[in-house]
Scaffold this motif. Structure first.
Motif, short mmCIF file in Angstrom:
data_model
loop_
_atom_site.label_atom_id
_atom_site.label_comp_id
_atom_site.label_asym_id
_atom_site.label_seq_id
_atom_site.Cartn_x
_atom_site.Cartn_y
_atom_site.Cartn_z
N TRP A 1 0.84 -1.20 0.00
CA TRP A 1 0.00 0.00 0.00
C TRP A 1 0.87 1.24 0.00
N ARG B 1 1.81 4.33 -3.31
CA ARG B 1 1.50 5.76 -3.11
C ARG B 1 2.75 6.64 -3.03
N SER C 1 2.73 14.18 -0.67
CA SER C 1 2.01 13.26 0.20
C SER C 1 2.84 12.80 1.37
N VAL D 1 -6.42 12.68 2.83
CA VAL D 1 -7.15 12.31 1.61
C VAL D 1 -7.49 10.82 1.57
N GLU D 2 -6.81 10.02 2.35
CA GLU D 2 -7.15 8.60 2.51
C GLU D 2 -6.96 8.23 3.97
N ASP D 3 -7.93 7.50 4.50
CA ASP D 3 -7.82 7.04 5.88
C ASP D 3 -8.62 5.75 6.01
N GLU D 4 -7.95 4.64 6.28
CA GLU D 4 -8.66 3.39 6.46
C GLU D 4 -8.17 2.67 7.71
N ARG E 1 -4.09 3.17 8.01
CA ARG E 1 -3.32 3.65 6.86
C ARG E 1 -3.84 5.04 6.50
N ILE E 2 -2.93 5.97 6.43
CA ILE E 2 -3.29 7.37 6.16
C ILE E 2 -2.43 7.89 5.01
N ARG E 3 -3.06 8.58 4.09
CA ARG E 3 -2.32 9.41 3.13
C ARG E 3 -2.85 10.82 3.26
#
Length: 218
Positions: free
Chosen positions: A42, A46, A143, A192-195, A204-206
């Motif tokens: 992952w 990115r 990022s 912008v991404e968080d799961e 997991r963070i972006r």
């Protein structure tokens, strides 16, 4: 970039990783096959351009970076960095490895397109300071990509994490019940991404640094 010397807690972490560098890969491999499965991949998907991996450790993310990235790795432990260098050589991968403190990164503002930190905010003494440094050294529009284990939302799992921390914090400075989303936002980054995975115990963070994208003239 701050010029203050390392804290007492940071020096303790350096001693910890000196002791555990040679056994780290064996210890973390099982977790990466189970609760952390897919996390290194992952990250690699990115990361682009000039990439800084903070707390690169033994370089376990190296096989998952694309061939076109320019990689710099920084770590507190020279013993961990020695293993990362051997791993890069075995992969035929060019990378610049430097000893440094995540809380005072030795790079100028806006030096990288992507900053990565995997499984390290749990043991960095002041993760808020480290995240502020990551936000500083990434370009506007770049990022910051993070993976870590965090406090679970499931009460029985959280209770187990809390009990384990009575041993992991004093022995090796590892926190199991931290959460980092608020610290990411406090550093001025836009998520912008968080799961959340594994009953909320893995995140997991972006996030991006606001401003012009890395492809725009400034």
């Amino acid at each position: 970039m701050t010029n203050a010397g390392p804290s007492r807690e940071t020096r303790r972490q350096q001693r910890t990783w000196r002791r555990h560098a040679e056994t780290y890969d064996a210890k973390v491999a099982k977790a990466e096959r189970s609760m952390l499965a897919g996390s290194r991949e992952w990250i690699g998907a990115r990361a682009s351009g000039r990439v800084l991996e903070v707390a690169v450790g033994t370089g376990r993310s190296l096989p998952h970076y694309r061939d076109d990235v320019t990689l710099t790795g920084v770590d507190l432990s020279p013993e961990m960095l020695a293993i990362a260098r051997r791993r890069a050589t075995s992969l035929g991968m060019a990378a610049d490895f430097q000893q440094g403190d995540a809380e005072a990164l030795p790079f100028a503002d806006g030096s990288f397109d992507t900053v990565v930190c995997a499984l390290a905010l749990c043991s960095i003494p002041r993760p808020d300071a480290a995240l502020a440094e990551m936000a500083r050294v990434v370009v506007p529009g770049g990022s910051v990509v993070l993976v870590d284990h965090i406090r679970s939302d499931v009460a029985v799992i959280y209770a187990g994490q809390w009990l384990l921390e009575r041993f992991t914090i004093p022995l090796q400075g590892e926190h199991l019940t931290r959460r980092h989303l608020g610290e990411v936002q406090a550093a001025g980054l836009v998520v912008v991404e968080d799961e959340r995975l594994r009953s909320g115990a893995v995140e997991r963070i972006r996030a991006e640094r606001p401003g012009a994208t890395r492809f725009e003239a400034t």
